[in-house]
Design a protein around this motif. Sequence first.
Motif, PDB file in Angstrom:
ATOM      1  N   SER B 586       0.835  -1.202   0.000  1.00  0.00           N
ATOM      2  CA  SER B 586       0.000   0.000   0.000  1.00  0.00           C
ATOM      3  C   SER B 586       0.868   1.250   0.000  1.00  0.00           C
ATOM      4  O   SER B 586       1.918   1.290   0.644  1.00  0.00           O
ATOM      5  N   TYR B 587       0.407   2.260  -0.726  1.00  0.00           N
ATOM      6  CA  TYR B 587       1.102   3.547  -0.711  1.00  0.00           C
ATOM      7  C   TYR B 587       0.559   4.467   0.380  1.00  0.00           C
ATOM      8  O   TYR B 587       1.156   5.487   0.682  1.00  0.00           O
ATOM      9  N   TYR B 588      -0.615   4.136   0.936  1.00  0.00           N
ATOM     10  CA  TYR B 588      -1.265   5.102   1.820  1.00  0.00           C
ATOM     11  C   TYR B 588      -0.469   5.420   3.092  1.00  0.00           C
ATOM     12  O   TYR B 588      -0.499   6.567   3.547  1.00  0.00           O
ATOM     13  N   PRO B 589       0.236   4.440   3.685  1.00  0.00           N
ATOM     14  CA  PRO B 589       1.049   4.838   4.841  1.00  0.00           C
ATOM     15  C   PRO B 589       2.021   5.956   4.502  1.00  0.00           C
ATOM     16  O   PRO B 589       2.185   6.908   5.267  1.00  0.00           O
ATOM     17  N   PHE B 590       2.636   5.855   3.327  1.00  0.00           N
ATOM     18  CA  PHE B 590       3.584   6.896   2.917  1.00  0.00           C
ATOM     19  C   PHE B 590       2.865   8.229   2.736  1.00  0.00           C
ATOM     20  O   PHE B 590       3.331   9.272   3.199  1.00  0.00           O
ATOM     21  N   ILE B 591       1.683   8.180   2.080  1.00  0.00           N
ATOM     22  CA  ILE B 591       0.940   9.424   1.822  1.00  0.00           C
ATOM     23  C   ILE B 591       0.536  10.076   3.145  1.00  0.00           C
ATOM     24  O   ILE B 591       0.707  11.285   3.347  1.00  0.00           O
ATOM     25  N   LEU B 592       0.024   9.256   4.062  1.00  0.00           N
ATOM     26  CA  LEU B 592      -0.379   9.793   5.363  1.00  0.00           C
ATOM     27  C   LEU B 592       0.828  10.355   6.104  1.00  0.00           C
ATOM     28  O   LEU B 592       0.742  11.417   6.739  1.00  0.00           O
ATOM     29  N   GLY B 593       1.957   9.664   5.983  1.00  0.00           N
ATOM     30  CA  GLY B 593       3.184  10.161   6.605  1.00  0.00           C
ATOM     31  C   GLY B 593       3.578  11.520   6.053  1.00  0.00           C
ATOM     32  O   GLY B 593       3.961  12.424   6.802  1.00  0.00           O
ATOM     33  N   VAL B 594       3.455  11.678   4.736  1.00  0.00           N
ATOM     34  CA  VAL B 594       3.774  12.968   4.121  1.00  0.00           C
ATOM     35  C   VAL B 594       2.841  14.044   4.673  1.00  0.00           C
ATOM     36  O   VAL B 594       3.277  15.155   5.009  1.00  0.00           O
ATOM     37  N   GLY B 595       1.548  13.710   4.805  1.00  0.00           N
ATOM     38  CA  GLY B 595       0.591  14.669   5.353  1.00  0.00           C
ATOM     39  C   GLY B 595       1.009  15.133   6.743  1.00  0.00           C
ATOM     40  O   GLY B 595       1.017  16.330   7.045  1.00  0.00           O
ATOM     41  N   ILE B 596       1.380  14.177   7.592  1.00  0.00           N
ATOM     42  CA  ILE B 596       1.783  14.524   8.954  1.00  0.00           C
ATOM     43  C   ILE B 596       3.047  15.377   8.922  1.00  0.00           C
ATOM     44  O   ILE B 596       3.187  16.351   9.671  1.00  0.00           O
TER      45      ILE B 596
END
Lengths: 214, 633
Positions: B586-596
């Motif tokens: 999944s890419y979403y952990p990375f995306i959420l990390g970028v958001g944070i």
Amino acid sequence: MTQAAITEHHTPVEETSTGLNNRKLLMWAFLGSDVMFFGAFIATYLVYRGKSLVGPYPSEVLNIPITTVSTFVLLMSSLAMVLALHYVKEGEKNKGTLWILAVVVLGAIFMGFQFVEFREFAHLGLTPRTNIFGTTFFILTGIHGAHVTIGVIWMAFLAYSSNNGALRSDNALDLEIAGLYWHFVDIVWIVIFTVIYLISANDAPPPGMETITH
Amino acid sequence: MTTNALTFPRFFPRPQSETGIWGWIGTVDHKRIGTLYGITSFLWFLIAGVEALLIRVQLSSAENTFIGPEFYNQLFTMHGTTMVFLVIMPLSAAFFNWLIPLQIGARDVAFPRLNALSYWVFLFGSLIMNAGWLTGDAPNGGWFGYAPNSGVTFNPGLGMTYWVVGLNILGVASIAAGLNFIVTIMNMRAPGMSMFKMPVFTWMTLITSVLLVLAMPILAVAGIQLQTDRVYGTHFFNSLAGGDPVMWQHIFWLFGHPEVYILILPAMGIVSEVLPTFSRKPLFGYPFVVFAGIVIGFMGWFVWSHHMFTVGLGPAANTAFAMSTMLIAVPTGVKIFNWIGTLWRGNIQLNTAMLFSISFIAMFTIGGLSGVMHASPPTDSQQQDTYFVVAHFHYVLVGGALLGIFSGIYFWWPKFTGWFLNEKLGIANWALMMIGFNLQFGPQHWLGMDGMPRRIYTYAENMGWEGSNLAASIGGFILGLGILLFIINMIYSRMNKKVAPADPWDGRTLEWSTSSPPPVHDFDEVPQVKYRDDFWFKKHPETISEYYHNEHDLEIEEAAPAPSHDAEEHGDDHGGHGGIHLPDKSYYPFILGVGIAIFGIGFLTNTYVIAAGVPIFIWGMLGWSMEPVNDPT
């Protein structure tokens, strides 16, 4: 109906070492973490209680009757939460959706009360920068308000899912976990209401230090 | 798919690639995440090591002008902060990630995507924390960030803001990882592995995770309070408005002391695995070691004010905390005696991992004893803020935590990579580290007793401190040479490729039962556990009666339920691993990390940047929650 559609509804029984669902255990552990988070803020408030050097002081701004109403609203949202979970588990889609919406609405009303209260305090000259009471009051209740906001968004999302048919009795656990969070935020408010409002309501300014004349 | 299920538009297909940068960004495999943690924190280790060497160069002679006081403050602040939050903690996390699923016989952690999120948030937090070096504005208020010195009045500029924002982001990563490992260890154990059949490293990970989950929010509170003071003008630590700087110390150390055990317990777990393996007998007094760990985790909450004996809390508080501090030495001593008991009459193999573990016991005991000295308030009043304290905590953190971690690296390297590390280089690495370490921190005890204060960038010629300081500086470089040998050893291992078998050490725990390195699904067949050190007894059934003397015990062991839920049972035979379900990438952990991360940058620069982080954060959240863990096939 295709084979895929049938298996979609078949949720395999999850076997875990403790028998508890993974996500539910995660939520419980997270709530433990959140207890420490709120605990440190509440402790800060108590340590700093009565340490303000300038006004407005708690007795000059706190409005117990109005906050009692907003507290009641938040408590009722927990009742709605219980009913929502009950009906979703029973598979009564419409009632379930309705009660989840009730949680959303009651939570939003609570947020409205808080918004009005903050504005009223600012009008009376109390901001986080005014004195130590303002600092500890706004940060603690603000953090709690942020938790309520997250809960309301989460519940709105679940209401949409329920209406959509994506939240059903077989995955009611999604709602149950959100409910754990919601009840926790509610319980924290009971502590905050007791500590900030009921206990501090009579923290009057020292003689001659009154800033607000009613 | 049913028509009424919620779906979220995919802007890109699910990551499929196993290799290359996208393979790493989309990974949810606990082993690869462990590797990412290991590499990242080792790089920070080198940077923090260079910071330490700069400090040692500056202090090598009296009235040195190599670096000025400003830069010196930044160096000791970032050395401490980096070593604690970006080296020891994530190196432990690397071991957690690699080993916990393998030790409990699971195929991954309970929440693989959350695990990936922890790593990305950790990475971004560490970068934000260190961004100050690039702007010349590195944090300079000490790793403890005492208010009001860290407040905006005495510390204008962005320095401490980098620190506080970085710490809060790192806290998110730690809490997420802690929650994940609690659930993994509680819920994902192989059939038959009851709590008291778990390996000790797993136990220490569980206790550490609980401490992380409970202690990190307190640091978050301290951080938020300091941050609002700095940015929004609140009065938490402003004594002019009735705030109290001592409040910061209470909150910080209420976090800070459990943090000490967060740092040391994983190393204690590692040592408890290495010593039995190379003594070829089970850990002496397993329940005592486990319960001592639990007691340490519990009592660690009641000792924080021993960091504040000179604040003036009064005799009642000082006495109470002196007693609790002396008491916590008891469970620690229990562990040390159990490790010695494990060695006693064992068939000892002295290889690098074992040497590091034995050195751990010795060095940690020295650090522990000087710790007991501080437990007495009158003694502590003399030692407060001197190099004696510096010597003490380097003996427990380097001599304890770091030696334990090195022992673990030498022990599990064959499992992680499939290749051996070179033993000769390893022993040279160990010897140099031990000589350098003792030469560096040993004399600091004397310096401290002689009154040399901490956190000063230079000292006068006539104080008589030059000889010891020079020795310490030379020791620092010898220690650095040891680390250099370790790097050479890693490269040598990579080039030489001396292939390691699945079970090179005749190991005791489940991770040795699978190949080196393990397959992506960890175990071909989920292990069934009957005994503590089950793998050992499967290999050496003749020793069972040696350790299970009591017939009654044996019966209970036999009667232990072994419910079987092999992969085959639920096997729908998809996923390409012979019916084994693995979580999809999944890419979403990375995306959420970028958001944070963007939130964090917003706090540092401009509030509007926070608004820019919101859509990315929401995208990550929604995408994550509506993406099924496994795509239907």
